[in-house]
Design a protein around this motif. Structure first.
Motif: not given
Length: 271
Positions: A219-220, A109-114
């Protein structure tokens, strides 16, 4: 079963099946993958309703596949028994692959998932948490890979993520013993990033940062400086290794469902 709510910079995804400790069916897995794959917010907060984070796979689904396998084995002739057994093995493997797809959707996912983990995370629930970028537990959170106690194992990518996150020694201990870890031990082993009374506060902390920077940094860092064995390699090599490992997981899960078909069909597992 899966509820989403978008507000400001955070999409909250709730596993909303508290009467089953938020265990996931096929439909639930598909809905969860869709909820996290491409959200309109830079941060996703994943948590469970009620007293548990997630119990993993709904064992009624696994038991249904097992019952079909056991019934087919008893009712079919030798000539078509193999065909029916293969069909049910395919169904078990497909269920594993759907869980793997969700974990990959979280990672990719492009989002940060917490993950906000309060109460029990078991089996696939642990594996979903492992796929998240940050795992924040409350003091009441507990974790266990319990499948081994009834003849199965977590097949949603846990065999490589558990080793990557915890290191091989702790990963083998957790996976092979089936024992329960409390929040403090989970923090010590690296299974969780922090222990907080309010995990959502960590999601807010992350969301306060620049969205483009969050996206690029994830992404990195996720993009592949490591292979599954911890060596150096490009992102594509790591993804190929991940996919190969998960294919082996699904096949092994299907074999165990077939081996324990009768017991699972009764709801007693492999004991």
């Amino acid at each position: 079963m899966i509820r989403t709510r978008d507000s400001d910079r955070i999409r909250t995804v709730t596993l909303d099946r508290p009467e089953r400790r938020n265990a996931l069916t096929v439909d639930g897995l598909d809905a969860l993958a869709e909820a996290v794959a491409d959200p309109p917010t830079p941060v996703v907060y994943l948590h469970g309703a009620g007293a548990a984070f997630c119990a993993g796979a709904d064992l009624d689904v696994v038991a249904a596949v097992a019952r079909e396998s056991a019934t087919d084995a008893a009712d079919t002739t030798d000539a078509n028994a193999n065909e029916n057994t293969n069909a049910n093995s395919d169904a078990a493997a497909d269920f594993a692959r759907r869980g793997q797809r969700v974990a990959r959707a979280i990672e990719d996912s492009p989002a940060v998932v917490v993950a906000g983990i309060d109460g029990a995370a078991r089996g696939g629930g642990v594996e979903l948490a492992l796929a998240c970028d940050l795992r924040v537990a409350t003091p009441d959170a507990t974790f266990a890979e319990t499948g081994v106690t009834f003849g199965l194992f977590g097949a949603w990518g846990g065999t490589h993520r558990l080793r990557r996150v915890l290191g091989e020694g702790d990963a083998l201990d957790v996976a092979l013993s089936g024992r329960t870890l409390d929040a403090e031990e989970a923090l010590r082993t690296g299974l969780v990033s922090r222990v907080r009374d309010d995990p959502f506060a960590v999601a807010r902390e992350v969301a306060d940062n620049d969205p483009a920077a969050l996206r690029e940094l994830k992404a990195l860092m996720r993009g592949g400086s490591e292979t599954l064995d911890g060596g150096s390699g490009r992102g594509e090599e790591a993804r190929e290794a991940r996919n190969a490992q998960e294919a082996r997981e699904a096949e092994a899960f299907a074999r165990l469902v077939a081996d324990h078909a009768e017991a699972l069909g009764r709801g007693t597992g492999g004991r």
